[in-house]
Design an enzyme around this catalytic site. Structure first.
Site, short mmCIF file in Angstrom:
data_model
loop_
_atom_site.label_atom_id
_atom_site.label_comp_id
_atom_site.label_asym_id
_atom_site.label_seq_id
_atom_site.Cartn_x
_atom_site.Cartn_y
_atom_site.Cartn_z
N ARG A 82 56.10 37.74 78.33
CA ARG A 82 54.96 36.84 78.09
C ARG A 82 55.30 36.01 76.86
NH1 ARG A 82 49.71 37.71 75.30
NH2 ARG A 82 48.09 36.43 76.28
N ASN A 159 45.17 32.46 75.58
CA ASN A 159 45.14 33.77 74.94
C ASN A 159 43.76 34.08 74.36
OD1 ASN A 159 46.71 36.16 73.85
ND2 ASN A 159 45.85 35.33 71.95
N GLU A 160 43.22 35.25 74.68
CA GLU A 160 41.98 35.78 74.08
C GLU A 160 40.96 34.67 73.83
OE1 GLU A 160 43.29 38.00 70.68
OE2 GLU A 160 44.55 39.33 71.89
N HIS A 226 43.57 43.37 76.75
CA HIS A 226 44.43 43.67 75.60
C HIS A 226 43.93 44.96 74.95
CE1 HIS A 226 45.75 39.18 75.13
NE2 HIS A 226 46.01 39.70 76.31
N TYR A 228 43.96 47.58 72.10
CA TYR A 228 44.27 47.97 70.74
C TYR A 228 43.28 49.09 70.33
CZ TYR A 228 47.43 43.99 70.61
OH TYR A 228 48.46 43.11 70.87
N GLU A 255 48.49 42.86 76.55
CA GLU A 255 48.96 43.18 75.20
C GLU A 255 48.52 44.60 74.88
OE1 GLU A 255 47.86 40.75 71.90
OE2 GLU A 255 48.30 38.86 72.92
N TRP A 284 52.96 44.17 72.90
CA TRP A 284 53.03 43.22 71.78
C TRP A 284 53.74 43.91 70.62
CZ3 TRP A 284 51.23 38.15 71.44
CH2 TRP A 284 51.38 37.58 70.18
#
Length: 540
Positions: A82, A159-160, A226, A228, A255, A284
């Site tokens: 990516r 992105n986001e 994503h 996290y 991610e 990531w």
């Protein structure tokens, strides 16, 4: 409901539950010449199931690193990458010719290219962030670079695209962006990132994905979460991904990391769940992180021979890239090339320390091109691969003092042909600091929910220590959030600090210092022991 703060790496926040009806079977993907979605699965242009197994690379900030980075991640087993681009609104624009070059490099390395404009990150909350409308304008501007590449390229809309403010607009904004892309003639598989800095703690994407998927006239959109700090337990990871799978909706983990300032993501659960469900993931990130999240670098200083613990985990660990990635069938099963490269030149060693050294060798030659070198440790008839690099030379770390090692090198080409083995080289590492030749002072400032720690290492021996690592463990439930004057990574309670270029050497009788910040739950205190290059230090 938990809420979290955003960071430079790009994602952050929480999870729960709810069920929705699957999209009607009549909404199957239209015939496509490239990637397409069918029955909730991503298929390549040959109609074969394709599971993304790759990493993110920050091309827009490190354009000069891209060619080598792509070659390196391919050599380590990835089937996709990516690539971070910029619309020009927040960073230097990646124009048509630049994007063409990126696509060509992906194809040359037999990697599927997921392209994403990063300027949309945190729209509605992040100053300077742009809308998905602007991202579509950008795709239209660079369309000549990607149209016709549908077999090899997936377009990540932006992105986001929403932070923690205004995220309720995600559904309408994403549906509109998809419609505009189709009207503009983009037939690619599209990827839609979640709001809330990619982590969808509000479940906006999860709950509205069926409607957004139906808004695509080609039914060719994949959703990207994503993961996290929000996804810090296995049940949260499994629940979120299963809700897409159970409704026949395509989803990938676009991610994720092994640590983060907003909490400790459960990378083992992410990898295991993605493998169990046959879902793609893109970690990531390769290298070059800043702003306090340097611990997310997989390769130290863009050097594939110096993988961080995170890099080792995602490439070489259980359910990792090397174990699970399969190359896209659009690249064919063979190049028809059966000629092996010549053997590399005899290796030589330089920069030898008690725990590291650098191997150098003359390059091999091939009728097409040498794409990788494998460094092996030779022990009698046994060989163990210790590094892979795309250029002659490799830095080897984690060696044991006063130990004799024997190394050799193989070369490989794009068809997988392997050369004869080079001549071997034997080298003995010098003695490291003996027990008691180091002392560590750990000064803790704790305020209940957070802390700072200042760490000083003193070399009490008679020889300088060049190239150091300090291993220790938090005494309780502490999470590292940032560090300075050292690269510090955390794995559970264990931490490893390694030198920066400017404090590589600890003179005899001298000191080096570094600092850390973190969050804390419950009692905090001084670590029980410190190991400097595997030798026990006194506490002072």
């Amino acid at each position: 409901m938990r809420t979290k703060l955003a960071t430079a790496a790009g994602a952050l926040l929480a999870v729960a539950a709810s069920m929705f009806a699957a999209p009607p079977a009549a909404q199957a993907a239209e015939a496509a010449t490239g990637f397409h979605v069918s029955a909730g699965r991503l298929l390549d242009a040959n109609g074969n199931d394709f599971v993304l197994r790759g990493v993110n690379h920050a091309h827009t900030w490190y354009p000069g690193r891209t060619a080598q980075a792509l070659a390196d991640v391919k050599a380590l087993g990835a089937n996709s990458v990516r690539v971070v681009l910029s619309t020009g609104d927040r960073w230097t624009k990646n124009g048509t010719d630049d994007v063409k070059a990126v696509v060509a490099q992906c194809k040359a390395n037999r990697l599927i290219c997921v392209l994403e404009p990063h300027d949309t990150t945190g729209y509605g909350e992040q100053a300077g962030a742009v809308s998905l409308d602007r991202a579509v304008d950008y795709w239209t501007e660079v369309q000549d670079a990607v149209k016709g590449q549908e077999k090899y390229v997936i377009l990540n809309l932006g992105n986001e695209p929403h932070g923690n403010s205004g995220y309720a607009a995600w559904t309408a904004d994403t549906s509109k962006a998809i419609g505009r892309m189709r009207t503009a003639g983009f037939d690619h598989t599209l990827m839609a990132d979640a709001p809330n800095w990619g982590q969808d703690w509000s479940f906006t994407m999860r709950d509205n994905a069926p409607g957004v998927f139906a808004a695509d006239p080609m039914r060719n959109t994949v959703f990207s979460i994503h993961m996290y700090g929000v996804f810090d337990t296995a049940p949260e990871v499994s629940d979120y991904l299963n809700r897409f799978v159970s409704r026949g909706l395509p989803v990938v983990v676009g991610e994720f990391g092994d640590a983060h300032s907003d909490g400790n993501p459960d990378e083992d659960a992410i990898l295991a769940t993605a493998e169990r469900l046959g879902l793609g993931y893109l970690g990531w990130s390769w290298s070059g992180n800043g702003g306090g999240v340097e611990y997310l670098d997989m390769a130290t200083g863009f050097d594939a021979s110096r993988l961080s613990p995170w890099g080792q985990r995602i490439f070489n660990g259980p359910n990792g890239i090397k174990q699970t990635a399969e190359e896209a069938s659009v690249f064919g099963t063979s190049t028809g090339d059966t000629q092996a490269p010549t053997g590399p030149g005899s290796p030589s060693a330089s920069e030898v320390t008690s725990s590291s050294l650098r191997l150098n060798w003359a390059p091999a030659t091939d009728n097409t091109a040498v794409t990788a070198y494998d460094v092996v440790r030779v022990d009698g008839t046994q060989e163990t691969r210790v590094a892979t690099t795309t250029t002659p030379g490799a830095a080897l770390t984690g060696l044991t003092p006063s130990t004799r090692y024997t190394f050799a090198v193989y070369a490989r080409d794009a068809a997988g042909n392997r050369s004869p083995r080079s001549a071997t080289l034997s080298v003995t590492t010098p003695a490291g600091p003996v027990a008691g030749s180091c002392a560590v002072t750990y000064r803790l400032s704790d305020w209940g929910h957070g802390f700072n720690a200042d760490v000083t290492i003193r070399n009490t021996g008679t020889q300088a220590v060049k190239g150091w690592r300090l291993d220790f463990a938090f005494p309780g439930s502490q999470t590292l959030t940032s560090s300075w004057n050292a690269k510090v990574v955390q794995d559970g309670k264990r931490l490893r600090a390694t030198n920066e270029p400017w404090n590589e050497t600890i003179p005899a009788g001298g000191t080096v210092s570094f600092g850390m910040s973190g969050t804390s739950t419950g009692a905090n205190g001084i670590p029980a022991e410190f190991l400097l290059n595997s030798s026990l230090c006194q506490r002072s």
